[in-house]
Design a protein around this motif. Structure first.
Motif, PDB file in Angstrom:
ATOM      1  N   ASP A 443       0.809  -1.215   0.000  1.00  0.00           N
ATOM      2  CA  ASP A 443       0.000   0.000   0.000  1.00  0.00           C
ATOM      3  C   ASP A 443       0.841   1.264   0.000  1.00  0.00           C
ATOM      4  N   ALA A 444       1.931   1.264   0.740  1.00  0.00           N
ATOM      5  CA  ALA A 444       2.813   2.420   0.791  1.00  0.00           C
ATOM      6  C   ALA A 444       4.244   1.924   0.902  1.00  0.00           C
ATOM      7  N   ALA A 445       5.174   2.721   0.407  1.00  0.00           N
ATOM      8  CA  ALA A 445       6.587   2.431   0.608  1.00  0.00           C
ATOM      9  C   ALA A 445       6.966   2.827   2.026  1.00  0.00           C
ATOM     10  N   VAL A 446       7.933   2.133   2.582  1.00  0.00           N
ATOM     11  CA  VAL A 446       8.413   2.454   3.931  1.00  0.00           C
ATOM     12  C   VAL A 446       9.936   2.495   3.922  1.00  0.00           C
ATOM     13  N   ALA A 488      -2.582   1.568   6.573  1.00  0.00           N
ATOM     14  CA  ALA A 488      -2.411   0.130   6.352  1.00  0.00           C
ATOM     15  C   ALA A 488      -0.957  -0.292   6.454  1.00  0.00           C
ATOM     16  N   SER A 489      -0.046   0.654   6.378  1.00  0.00           N
ATOM     17  CA  SER A 489       1.383   0.353   6.480  1.00  0.00           C
ATOM     18  C   SER A 489       1.916   0.529   7.894  1.00  0.00           C
ATOM     19  N   GLY A 490       1.041   0.905   8.815  1.00  0.00           N
ATOM     20  CA  GLY A 490       1.458   1.076  10.201  1.00  0.00           C
ATOM     21  C   GLY A 490       1.779   2.497  10.584  1.00  0.00           C
ATOM     22  N   SER A 631      -1.454  -8.528   8.684  1.00  0.00           N
ATOM     23  CA  SER A 631      -1.397  -7.841   7.396  1.00  0.00           C
ATOM     24  C   SER A 631      -2.565  -6.881   7.307  1.00  0.00           C
ATOM     25  N   ALA A 632      -2.391  -5.862   6.479  1.00  0.00           N
ATOM     26  CA  ALA A 632      -3.477  -4.893   6.266  1.00  0.00           C
ATOM     27  C   ALA A 632      -3.396  -4.388   4.838  1.00  0.00           C
ATOM     28  N   HIS A 633      -4.560  -4.187   4.247  1.00  0.00           N
ATOM     29  CA  HIS A 633      -4.605  -3.734   2.854  1.00  0.00           C
ATOM     30  C   HIS A 633      -5.812  -2.832   2.659  1.00  0.00           C
ATOM     31  N   ASP A 634      -5.562  -1.673   2.114  1.00  0.00           N
ATOM     32  CA  ASP A 634      -6.636  -0.748   1.756  1.00  0.00           C
ATOM     33  C   ASP A 634      -7.392  -1.298   0.551  1.00  0.00           C
ATOM     34  N   LEU A 635      -8.699  -1.215   0.588  1.00  0.00           N
ATOM     35  CA  LEU A 635      -9.501  -1.605  -0.571  1.00  0.00           C
ATOM     36  C   LEU A 635      -9.794  -0.375  -1.416  1.00  0.00           C
ATOM     37  N   ALA A 636      -9.499  -0.485  -2.696  1.00  0.00           N
ATOM     38  CA  ALA A 636      -9.696   0.651  -3.595  1.00  0.00           C
ATOM     39  C   ALA A 636     -10.235   0.138  -4.916  1.00  0.00           C
ATOM     40  N   ARG A 673     -12.745   1.004   3.424  1.00  0.00           N
ATOM     41  CA  ARG A 673     -12.648  -0.415   3.776  1.00  0.00           C
ATOM     42  C   ARG A 673     -11.185  -0.875   3.798  1.00  0.00           C
ATOM     43  N   PHE A 674     -10.922  -1.844   4.659  1.00  0.00           N
ATOM     44  CA  PHE A 674      -9.622  -2.506   4.749  1.00  0.00           C
ATOM     45  C   PHE A 674      -9.844  -4.009   4.840  1.00  0.00           C
ATOM     46  N   ILE A 675      -8.886  -4.769   4.318  1.00  0.00           N
ATOM     47  CA  ILE A 675      -8.772  -6.188   4.648  1.00  0.00           C
ATOM     48  C   ILE A 675      -7.631  -6.303   5.648  1.00  0.00           C
ATOM     49  N   ILE A 676      -7.890  -6.927   6.781  1.00  0.00           N
ATOM     50  CA  ILE A 676      -6.796  -7.180   7.711  1.00  0.00           C
ATOM     51  C   ILE A 676      -6.836  -8.639   8.135  1.00  0.00           C
TER      52      ILE A 676
END
Length: 732
Positions: A443-446, A488-490, A631-636, A673-676
């Motif tokens: 979802d995002a770079a870290v 979603a990336s913390g 784990s976590a993921h943004d739904l788009a 929404r998120f999937i976690i």
């Protein structure tokens, strides 16, 4: 280029060719008390262009929140700065390079990257990461494929050579961008707060130094070029596109940062020579400090013979910076830059008088009030008209019809906008400097911050289709989706930079879109406490009177307070419990599914609620901090089914899902929404924390199938085969 006399300019209307209206030209005469000469007319044309003056957007930008407890620098300097504690700050900004990329995609993209890097180190920060946001026409078109390939090559060629990792971005395709691609570049830097700089030229008698590459005729009128629409009747001006040299930029960056760190007493101010070149950087530095300036153009390092003052001032040759140096420190600057084999030449000095005076060949070639150039450009409140498509939009949501959800998901995953971008980011060095913890693909770079436990999450986001259907709500969603990526990336979202890519503000419908989009973005930024700290406006993105979708790009950075909180989207282990945060509705207008099945998008955009968005983001943040989340993921785009598949692809783990909804709703693009996933032992704790905000929908499995049972059919996707197809869809 042949110079004309002041009277000839007025008679021929040359100023109109340079983008000035008759009223603006008359206003310049009033400010000067006379006709402007050739050089002066050029200076005003560049400085009063939309690209420099924001004359059509300034009033709208004032609604953005730009301050906050952590904000050390908001809009108005090379980049914005946010305090992250421990004497450190994150510096970031995004810039558009759309018109140059349309004409010369390799150099347009490369110099867009180079320019945004200079904005970051001009603040005293060390650039640590690059991101981008790209839009193109459909890949079925050969010219679009050429533009994409050359743009990607330009981004990678510049970033890879300079040693800054390109760690994230986004890419979408639609016919709306066929003639006007969007190329937005973002750079993130780290700053020791004691080294913070400003682009100012203060103190009478202090020295103006030109450092870096020599000036040529590339990029002349670049700011003016970026402030006009394309038209088949007028050939695109390739001379307005700059040519970049990343190896020169690397030396320039290192030299400037060494000067700032080792000789802070020498630096009064520093600014990139970006849009409008020498005139913009010098005039802005003087005006911000409330001083004037004299420049000797004969001293400007030149790589081409016979350049006239107009060309020297408006050239946008790359890899150049302007310094204001303490009056007794010139020798220090010259010696330092000589070690880097770079030009460092005194070309002028700061004056107490608030005039901007240029000399060439012993003659005064320009003499204007410095604030007239910088602060006196007209500010327009353009007429607005609601686009007809919004007035006649069907309020009902599109109802998709298909026979196989499995076939639909398989095809959706191969749509260019949804397909894996691996073919793109493998062209980039994502790991140079070895600080990248999460590379492109989540979802995002870290990136970790050396010397401690903190990290930075960063992303770019936006969806022009949503704004096309509802610019205000679409603007809110653009900000919120970026924030979901960070969460979603913390991370905790800190602030945003933006590129506002729109059509002509002189068209009432386009101006309405801009006004409504900024209204929506402002509301979301205030709700999320993510101020706008930097950005730019790119208008006139249209050809032959047809504009691109209203496309604001949101670049966001978030703080991860401990490396242990870093979260990615891939399912981690069989047996983990899968939760869906948020409710799903039949939200299809503007969706990938609508476009794939019908070939276009239409209707009224679905509902969106900021309060719900904030509540769901806070829940996911709380769960991650509590150590419950694997784990976590943004739904788009693509909805739940696409999001689940993406979670499966990373580790090639399967999932068994059971949801009480029609199969078509698997592709709805309901927001917030998120999937976690959580370990089975933590499922009860998370359920109690979430309450009605989340539902348990399944488990991660060791099988290589994604199985989703719905009210109407069961979808079964082979993970291995589908991943290959998903990754190969954009390969060339």
């Amino acid at each position: 280029m042949i110079e004309q006399t002041a009277t000839a300019i007025e008679a021929s209307g040359l100023y109109e060719q340079w983008g000035l209206t008759s009223a603006e030209y008359q206003r310049i005469q009033e400010l000067l008390g006379r006709l402007p000469n050739f050089t002066e007319t050029g200076l005003f044309a560049a400085m009063w262009s939309e690209h420099c003056a924001y004359k059509n957007s300034k009033l709208l930008l004032k609604q953005f929140p730009t301050s906050g407890q952590r904000i050390l620098q908001g809009p108005g300097e090379g980049a914005g700065i946010i305090d992250i504690g421990d004497g450190q700050a994150v510096v970031f900004k995004a810039e558009s390079h759309n018109h140059p990329t349309a004409v010369e995609p390799y150099q347009g993209a490369a110099t867009g990257v180079g320019g945004i890097i200079r904005d970051i180190f001009s603040m005293g920060a060390q650039p640590i990461a690059l991101l981008d946001s790209l839009r193109f026409g459909e890949l079925t078109d050969a010219h679009t494929r050429f533009l994409l390939q050359e743009t990607v090559a330009g981004i990678g060629g510049y970033g890879n050579c300079i040693g800054i990792p390109t760690v994230g971005g986004e890419l979408a395709f639609d016919d709306a961008y066929a003639a006007n691609p969007v190329m937005n570049a973002m750079c993130v830097g780290l700053l020791d707060t004691t080294m913070q700089q400003k682009g100012q030229a203060a103190g009478a008698g202090n020295l103006i130094y030109y450092v870096g590459a020599k000036t040529g005729r590339d990029g002349i009128q670049g700011a003016i070029f970026a402030s006009a629409e394309f038209n088949d009747a007028v050939e695109a001006d390739r001379s307005a596109v700059q040519v970049g040299d990343p190896f020169m930029e690397k030396r320039l960056m290192d030299a400037c940062l060494e000067l700032i760190r080792e000789h802070p007493e020498a630096v009064v101010g520093i600014q990139d020579m970006g849009a409008a070149g020498l005139v913009s950087s010098s005039a802005e530095m003087g005006a911000k400090a409330d001083y004037g300036m004299t420049l000797n153009l004969d001293a400007v390092p030149q790589r081409e013979a016979g350049m006239i003052p107009y060309e020297l001032m408006l050239s946008e040759s790359q890899e150049r910076m302007l310094l204001c140096v303490a009056k007794d420190q010139g020798a220090v600057v010259e010696a330092l830059f000589a070690r880097y084999e770079l030009d460092a030449v005194q070309i002028g000095e700061v004056t107490a008088a608030k005039q901007y005076q240029l000399y060439a060949h012993g003659e005064k070639v320009a003499d204007v009030p410095i604030k007239a150039l910088v602060d006196e450009a007209p500010v327009y409140q353009r007429p607005q008209r609601v686009p007809a498509r919004l007035l006649t939009a069907d309020p009902q949501q599109y109802q998709p019809q298909f026979t196989s959800a499995t076939a639909v998901l398989t095809k959706l995953l191969q749509q260019p906008t949804l397909a894996s971008k691996q073919a793109i980011y493998r062209s980039y060095d994502t790991q140079v400097k070895t600080n990248t913890v999460v590379a492109p693909g989540s979802d995002a770079a870290v990136l970790r911050i050396r010397g401690g436990r903190k990290a930075l999450a960063m992303t770019t986001d936006g969806n022009g289709r949503y704004l096309y259907l509802n610019p205000e709500i679409g603007g809110q969603i653009a900000v919120c989706e970026a924030a979901r990526n960070i969460v979603a990336s913390g991370g905790v979202p800190l602030g945003i930079t933006d590129c506002l890519n729109f059509g002509s503000p002189e068209e009432p419908e386009s101006f309405y879109e801009l006004a409504q989009a900024t209204k929506g973005m402002s509301a979301a930024c205030k709700a999320l406490a993510t101020p706008v700290i930097s950005g730019n406006v790119s208008l006139y993105n249209e050809s032959n009177g047809t504009a691109i979708y209203p496309t604001p790009m949101v670049g966001m950075v978030g703080l991860i307070t401990d490396l242990a909180l870093i979260t990615t989207q891939d399912f981690k282990q069989a047996g983990d419990v899968i939760f869906l945060v948020g409710q799903t509705h039949a939200d299809f207008n503007g969706s990938e599914l609508q476009k794939m099945l019908t070939g276009n998008i239409n209707g009224a955009l679905f509902d969106f609620d900021l309060a719900t968005e904030i509540a769901h983001q806070q829940l996911v943040q709380q769960a991650i901090r509590a150590g419950l989340v694997s784990s976590a993921h943004d739904l788009a785009e693509g909805g739940l089914a696409v999001g689940l598949a993406e979670c499966c692809f990373g580790q090639q783990l399967g999932a068994s899902i059971d949801v009480a909804m029609p199969a078509s709703w698997l592709f709805a693009e309901t927001q917030s929404r998120f999937i976690i996933t959580v370990p089975a032992a933590q499922a009860a704790a998370f359920s109690q924390m979430a309450g009605e905000q989340a539902q348990q929908i399944g488990t991660v499995t060791a099988a290589t199938d994604l199985v989703i049972k719905t009210n109407t059919e069961t979808l079964t996707l082979d993970i291995v085969t589908s991943k290959q197809q998903w990754e190969g869809a954009l390969a060339w």
